[in-house]
Design a protein around this motif. Sequence first.
Motif, PDB file in Angstrom:
ATOM      1  N   ASP A  88      31.295  -2.310   2.098  1.00 26.51           N
ATOM      2  CA  ASP A  88      32.552  -3.028   1.868  1.00 26.51           C
ATOM      3  C   ASP A  88      32.454  -4.068   0.758  1.00 26.51           C
ATOM      4  OD1 ASP A  88      30.820  -4.523   3.511  1.00 26.51           O
ATOM      5  OD2 ASP A  88      32.483  -5.626   4.407  1.00 26.51           O
ATOM      6  N   ASP A  96      36.454  -3.111   0.412  1.00 28.60           N
ATOM      7  CA  ASP A  96      37.028  -3.944   1.466  1.00 28.60           C
ATOM      8  C   ASP A  96      38.521  -4.165   1.195  1.00 28.60           C
ATOM      9  OD1 ASP A  96      36.780  -5.631   3.839  1.00 28.60           O
ATOM     10  OD2 ASP A  96      37.069  -7.317   2.460  1.00 28.60           O
ATOM     11  N   GLN A  99      40.437  -1.145   2.098  1.00 29.10           N
ATOM     12  CA  GLN A  99      40.594  -0.987   3.533  1.00 29.10           C
ATOM     13  C   GLN A  99      41.682  -1.924   4.079  1.00 29.10           C
ATOM     14  OE1 GLN A  99      37.235  -1.918   6.165  1.00 29.10           O
ATOM     15  NE2 GLN A  99      37.678   0.006   7.235  1.00 29.10           N
ATOM     16  N   LYS A 103      44.084   1.337   6.263  1.00 28.20           N
ATOM     17  CA  LYS A 103      43.009   1.486   7.263  1.00 28.20           C
ATOM     18  C   LYS A 103      42.285   2.821   7.109  1.00 28.20           C
ATOM     19  CE  LYS A 103      43.567  -2.471   9.115  1.00 28.20           C
ATOM     20  NZ  LYS A 103      42.666  -3.506   8.689  1.00 28.20           N
ATOM     21  N   LYS A 104      42.889   3.784   6.413  1.00 26.87           N
ATOM     22  CA  LYS A 104      42.249   5.082   6.188  1.00 26.87           C
ATOM     23  C   LYS A 104      41.114   4.980   5.170  1.00 26.87           C
ATOM     24  CE  LYS A 104      46.352   7.799   7.237  1.00 26.87           C
ATOM     25  NZ  LYS A 104      47.337   8.739   6.720  1.00 26.87           N
ATOM     26  N   ASP A 106      37.850   4.071   4.258  1.00 28.42           N
ATOM     27  CA  ASP A 106      36.600   3.708   4.919  1.00 28.42           C
ATOM     28  C   ASP A 106      35.548   3.356   3.865  1.00 28.42           C
ATOM     29  OD1 ASP A 106      34.352   3.458   6.554  1.00 28.42           O
ATOM     30  OD2 ASP A 106      34.115   5.623   6.796  1.00 28.42           O
ATOM     31  N   LYS A 108      32.345   2.918   3.949  1.00 28.65           N
ATOM     32  CA  LYS A 108      31.123   3.740   3.985  1.00 28.65           C
ATOM     33  C   LYS A 108      31.368   5.119   3.383  1.00 28.65           C
ATOM     34  CE  LYS A 108      28.709   1.555   7.798  1.00 28.65           C
ATOM     35  NZ  LYS A 108      28.116   1.717   9.116  1.00 28.65           N
ATOM     36  N   ALA A 109      32.517   5.723   3.684  1.00 33.45           N
ATOM     37  CA  ALA A 109      32.843   7.041   3.128  1.00 33.45           C
ATOM     38  C   ALA A 109      33.060   6.948   1.622  1.00 33.45           C
ATOM     39  CB  ALA A 109      34.081   7.619   3.813  1.00 33.45           C
TER      40      ALA A 109
END
Length: 154
Positions: A88, A96, A99, A103-104, A106, A108-109
């Motif tokens: 993030d 970050d 996000q 909220k979709k 991510d 890390k992804a």
Amino acid sequence: MKFAGVVCFLASVVAASIAHAADPSYVGSWKFTSALVAPWADPQHKPDSAEQARLMGKMVLVKAKEILGPRPFACAKPQYKLTDYGADMIFQGAFDEMQHSSKKADPKALAASLGFTGDKIKTLETGCEIDFHFVDDATIEAGLNDYVYTLKKQ
């Protein structure tokens, strides 16, 4: 007298070995090898590719007390700091922010889509405009003007 000379010689060998071992892994020549539009870029506006074309194939030389290379990667007086960031926080917290907007998104992804693995990403803060994020010991990425640039250690 001979003993003192031997001790002095051994001390200098040990000191040189310690100094060499302490050399930061980021020091050296890094070559721009690729660039892609950053995940945070506005999909409605294609970023200007002139800068990308100007940087491809160029070198950045990271030295102990300066960074040489094309602007804005050059830095006369870097203040290096190695930090382990979560996904993030890389690219100045861009994932970050994404996000927070959706909220979709991510972190890390998003980081994994750029080649990062694990929970912590080693980052070289330079104290200048650009920070370098390590994909591995020979690959760093940097974000600039809606592009993610990949540099390989030479």
